[in-house]
Design a protein around this motif. Structure first.
Motif, PDB file in Angstrom:
ATOM      1  N   SER A 149       1.813  15.267  -0.864  1.00  0.00           N
ATOM      2  CA  SER A 149       2.982  14.384  -0.727  1.00  0.00           C
ATOM      3  C   SER A 149       2.522  13.046  -0.135  1.00  0.00           C
ATOM      4  O   SER A 149       1.379  12.932   0.333  1.00  0.00           O
ATOM      5  N   GLY A 150       3.426  12.088  -0.103  1.00  0.00           N
ATOM      6  CA  GLY A 150       3.121  10.811   0.548  1.00  0.00           C
ATOM      7  C   GLY A 150       2.955  11.011   2.042  1.00  0.00           C
ATOM      8  O   GLY A 150       2.121  10.356   2.684  1.00  0.00           O
ATOM      9  N   THR A 151       3.740  11.915   2.597  1.00  0.00           N
ATOM     10  CA  THR A 151       3.634  12.222   4.034  1.00  0.00           C
ATOM     11  C   THR A 151       2.246  12.778   4.339  1.00  0.00           C
ATOM     12  O   THR A 151       1.586  12.358   5.302  1.00  0.00           O
ATOM     13  N   ASP A 152       1.802  13.701   3.494  1.00  0.00           N
ATOM     14  CA  ASP A 152       0.478  14.290   3.716  1.00  0.00           C
ATOM     15  C   ASP A 152      -0.642  13.275   3.423  1.00  0.00           C
ATOM     16  O   ASP A 152      -1.721  13.367   4.019  1.00  0.00           O
ATOM     17  N   ALA A 153      -0.379  12.322   2.553  1.00  0.00           N
ATOM     18  CA  ALA A 153      -1.368  11.256   2.320  1.00  0.00           C
ATOM     19  C   ALA A 153      -1.611  10.508   3.632  1.00  0.00           C
ATOM     20  O   ALA A 153      -2.759  10.240   4.017  1.00  0.00           O
ATOM     21  N   LEU A 154      -0.519  10.195   4.348  1.00  0.00           N
ATOM     22  CA  LEU A 154      -0.653   9.505   5.641  1.00  0.00           C
ATOM     23  C   LEU A 154      -1.386  10.390   6.652  1.00  0.00           C
ATOM     24  O   LEU A 154      -2.261   9.923   7.385  1.00  0.00           O
ATOM     25  N   THR A 155      -1.029  11.671   6.666  1.00  0.00           N
ATOM     26  CA  THR A 155      -1.668  12.599   7.613  1.00  0.00           C
ATOM     27  C   THR A 155      -3.166  12.705   7.324  1.00  0.00           C
ATOM     28  O   THR A 155      -3.990  12.619   8.243  1.00  0.00           O
ATOM     29  N   PHE A 209      11.056  -0.270  11.137  1.00  0.00           N
ATOM     30  CA  PHE A 209      11.976  -0.251   9.989  1.00  0.00           C
ATOM     31  C   PHE A 209      11.199   0.219   8.765  1.00  0.00           C
ATOM     32  O   PHE A 209      10.602  -0.568   8.033  1.00  0.00           O
ATOM     33  N   THR A 210      11.162   1.539   8.594  1.00  0.00           N
ATOM     34  CA  THR A 210      10.462   2.153   7.473  1.00  0.00           C
ATOM     35  C   THR A 210      10.930   3.595   7.386  1.00  0.00           C
ATOM     36  O   THR A 210      11.747   4.038   8.201  1.00  0.00           O
ATOM     37  N   PHE A 211      10.411   4.338   6.407  1.00  0.00           N
ATOM     38  CA  PHE A 211      10.746   5.756   6.324  1.00  0.00           C
ATOM     39  C   PHE A 211      10.044   6.506   7.464  1.00  0.00           C
ATOM     40  O   PHE A 211       8.936   6.149   7.879  1.00  0.00           O
ATOM     41  N   PHE A 212      10.699   7.561   7.918  1.00  0.00           N
ATOM     42  CA  PHE A 212      10.246   8.382   9.055  1.00  0.00           C
ATOM     43  C   PHE A 212       8.766   8.776   8.984  1.00  0.00           C
ATOM     44  O   PHE A 212       8.046   8.756   9.987  1.00  0.00           O
ATOM     45  N   ALA A 213       8.292   9.133   7.784  1.00  0.00           N
ATOM     46  CA  ALA A 213       6.942   9.694   7.648  1.00  0.00           C
ATOM     47  C   ALA A 213       5.847   8.726   8.111  1.00  0.00           C
ATOM     48  O   ALA A 213       4.784   9.162   8.559  1.00  0.00           O
ATOM     49  N   THR A 214       6.094   7.425   7.993  1.00  0.00           N
ATOM     50  CA  THR A 214       5.081   6.446   8.409  1.00  0.00           C
ATOM     51  C   THR A 214       4.657   6.709   9.854  1.00  0.00           C
ATOM     52  O   THR A 214       3.469   6.681  10.181  1.00  0.00           O
ATOM     53  N   ALA A 215       5.637   6.983  10.700  1.00  0.00           N
ATOM     54  CA  ALA A 215       5.340   7.151  12.130  1.00  0.00           C
ATOM     55  C   ALA A 215       5.233   8.610  12.549  1.00  0.00           C
ATOM     56  O   ALA A 215       4.491   8.942  13.475  1.00  0.00           O
ATOM     57  N   PRO A 264       0.455  -1.178   7.774  1.00  0.00           N
ATOM     58  CA  PRO A 264       1.355  -2.085   7.078  1.00  0.00           C
ATOM     59  C   PRO A 264       2.081  -1.307   5.983  1.00  0.00           C
ATOM     60  O   PRO A 264       1.452  -0.614   5.186  1.00  0.00           O
ATOM     61  N   VAL A 265       3.401  -1.388   5.980  1.00  0.00           N
ATOM     62  CA  VAL A 265       4.207  -0.675   4.970  1.00  0.00           C
ATOM     63  C   VAL A 265       4.681  -1.701   3.947  1.00  0.00           C
ATOM     64  O   VAL A 265       5.302  -2.704   4.308  1.00  0.00           O
ATOM     65  N   HIS A 266       4.386  -1.446   2.698  1.00  0.00           N
ATOM     66  CA  HIS A 266       4.795  -2.372   1.633  1.00  0.00           C
ATOM     67  C   HIS A 266       6.205  -1.967   1.198  1.00  0.00           C
ATOM     68  O   HIS A 266       6.402  -1.295   0.185  1.00  0.00           O
ATOM     69  N   GLU A 286      -2.762   1.468   4.629  1.00  0.00           N
ATOM     70  CA  GLU A 286      -1.647   0.899   3.863  1.00  0.00           C
ATOM     71  C   GLU A 286      -0.673   2.015   3.470  1.00  0.00           C
ATOM     72  O   GLU A 286      -1.103   3.019   2.899  1.00  0.00           O
ATOM     73  N   ASP A 287       0.600   1.812   3.756  1.00  0.00           N
ATOM     74  CA  ASP A 287       1.623   2.740   3.268  1.00  0.00           C
ATOM     75  C   ASP A 287       2.185   2.134   1.982  1.00  0.00           C
ATOM     76  O   ASP A 287       2.994   1.206   2.006  1.00  0.00           O
ATOM     77  N   VAL A 288       1.699   2.672   0.853  1.00  0.00           N
ATOM     78  CA  VAL A 288       2.037   2.112  -0.461  1.00  0.00           C
ATOM     79  C   VAL A 288       3.080   2.980  -1.169  1.00  0.00           C
ATOM     80  O   VAL A 288       3.293   2.848  -2.369  1.00  0.00           O
ATOM     81  N   ALA A 289       3.716   3.874  -0.405  1.00  0.00           N
ATOM     82  CA  ALA A 289       4.641   4.835  -1.032  1.00  0.00           C
ATOM     83  C   ALA A 289       5.641   4.150  -1.958  1.00  0.00           C
ATOM     84  O   ALA A 289       5.967   4.667  -3.023  1.00  0.00           O
ATOM     85  N   GLN A 290       6.108   2.964  -1.559  1.00  0.00           N
ATOM     86  CA  GLN A 290       7.174   2.313  -2.335  1.00  0.00           C
ATOM     87  C   GLN A 290       6.670   1.174  -3.216  1.00  0.00           C
ATOM     88  O   GLN A 290       7.491   0.499  -3.854  1.00  0.00           O
ATOM     89  N   ALA A 291       5.379   0.939  -3.242  1.00  0.00           N
ATOM     90  CA  ALA A 291       4.948  -0.329  -3.850  1.00  0.00           C
ATOM     91  C   ALA A 291       3.744  -0.213  -4.762  1.00  0.00           C
ATOM     92  O   ALA A 291       2.935  -1.148  -4.853  1.00  0.00           O
TER      93      ALA A 291
END
Ligand SMILES: Cc1ncc(COP(=O)(O)O)c(C=O)c1O
Length: 371
Positions: A59-65, A84-90, A130-132, A156-161
């Motif tokens: 998942s994108g969450t696990d990508a960050l982890t 100001f982003t989706f919960f998973a970033t933090a 940085p969250v895009h 980079e949090d590219v989940a949305q971009a």
């Protein structure tokens, strides 16, 4: 006329036959875990981003982890995150015992405010995320300068971009690691949960690959405390079929955004999102700001007229109960983020939207402000 905020069927319908053919072969193959289908998808994805390595994950969450674990982020470390982003970033930072440090965002593009980051960076700070957000990249060069000055890792949090660019750099290609999500509403939407990590460094890639499978370079030998973060072969195979079409989908999203901007530019009471010069917006969301506390009333009005919209995000992360006591804003509240949480409204922008539907959404918004 009914308009959904996101219509999954219009996004996938053109490829139904290809998906069905793949699925038929897949269930007969018996190869369900990390086979060459996954490797082929990873290679094609890395090529599309312009980076050396891509690693499919669950998942994108696990990508960050996986990215944070690979970079060795742990208890005692601070990580700069927008509030100001989706919960998973933090949450991915906090779950490793590290401390999210809340950084404000720019009102102009919803991305991390580096001036605010400048007063919050300290000796314990190890990384910046940085969250895009909403489909537009942060300023790549500015983040790179900041990270270099303070000796920070960039995740980079590219989940949305996926597909966004800034300063001629593709999102996910210029940080130490890039984290993608294939949640069904993303630019490349999957058929369940999946994500991916990108990077250019071979050492990081080898470590991330281990962490994806229980930190194990060879079977039953566990060098790192990893987890089961594997992407399903089924997801990788279906996503590989969609990948060549993602540019087309972004092109249509861009046309939809242009139409919204043309039709809404003189409506009072709202602020339209903008494409910052030098950056290519992919418009995963078309998020307006509704001024004078009118946001919730406009949303209800649209709903009454059978138009879907969404609030991303109604509450900033610094105020979330589970994060409050294990994070810090270092005494400088993220005021723009708080303001945005009360103003933002995301309108339908998915590729299957018709011109008539966009006109209808815009007319209804106009009508709301005329009443
Ligand atoms: C900015 C951001 N980061 C991370 C994620 C997490 O991705 P996933 O839902 O695939 O776990 C999302 C998903 O919505 C997101 O929008």
């Amino acid at each position: 006329m009914k308009v959904q905020q996101f219509d999954i069927h219009t996004v996938n319908v053109d490829l139904y036959e290809d998906f069905e053919k793949f699925f038929g072969n897949f269930i007969r193959s018996g190869r369900f875990i990390l086979d060459e289908t996954v490797q082929q998808f990873e290679q094609a994805f890395a090529d599309s981003v312009g980076c050396t390595y891509a690693l499919g994950v669950s998942s994108g969450t696990d990508a960050l982890t996986v990215a944070l674990m690979t970079l060795g982020i742990q208890s005692g470390d601070e990580v700069l995150c927008p509030s100001f982003t989706f919960f998973a970033t933090a949450s991915s930072v906090a779950r490793l015992g590290a401390t999210p440090v809340w950084v404000d965002v720019n009102l102009s593009d919803f991305t991390i405010d580096l001036q605010d980051a400048e007063r919050k960076v300290g000796a314990q700070t190890k990384a910046i995320i940085p969250v895009h957000l909403f489909g537009q990249s942060c300023s790549a060069d500015a983040v790179l300068r900041f990270a270099k000055k303070h000796n920070l890792f960039i995740i980079e949090d590219v989940a949305q971009a996926q597909g966004a660019t800034s300063d001629n750099k593709t999102a996910g290609s210029w940080g130490h690691m890039g984290c993608f999500s294939f949640f069904p509403t993303k630019n490349l939407g999957g058929f369940g949960d999946a994500g991916l990590v990108t990077m250019n460094d071979k050492v990081l890639y080898e470590k991330a690959r281990c962490i994806r499978v229980h930190g194990s370079p060879i079977r039953y030998e566990h060098t790192y405390l990893g987890g089961n973060f594997r992407i399903d072969t089924l997801q990788a195979g279906l996503l590989a079929l969609k990948l060549p079409h993602v540019e087309d989908a972004i092109r249509i999203r861009r046309l939809n955004a242009q139409m919204y901007i043309r039709l809404l530019h003189d409506v009072p009471g709202i602020v339209l999102p903008q494409e910052i010069p030098g950056r290519r917006h992919t418009w995963n969301q078309f998020t307006i700001r509704v001024l004078n506390q009118q946001r919730d009333a406009l949303k209800a009005f649209l709903e009454k007229h059978e138009i879907g919209s969404a609030i991303y995000y109604p509450k900033t992360l610094d105020l979330q109960p589970c994060l409050k006591d294990i994070s810090t804003d270092k005494g400088y509240p993220t005021e723009c983020a708080h303001q945005l949480a009360s103003e933002v409204l995301s309108l339908p922008i998915f590729p299957g939207l018709t011109a008539e539907q966009i006109e209808h959404v815009c007319n209804t918004i106009q009508h709301f402000f005329e009443k």
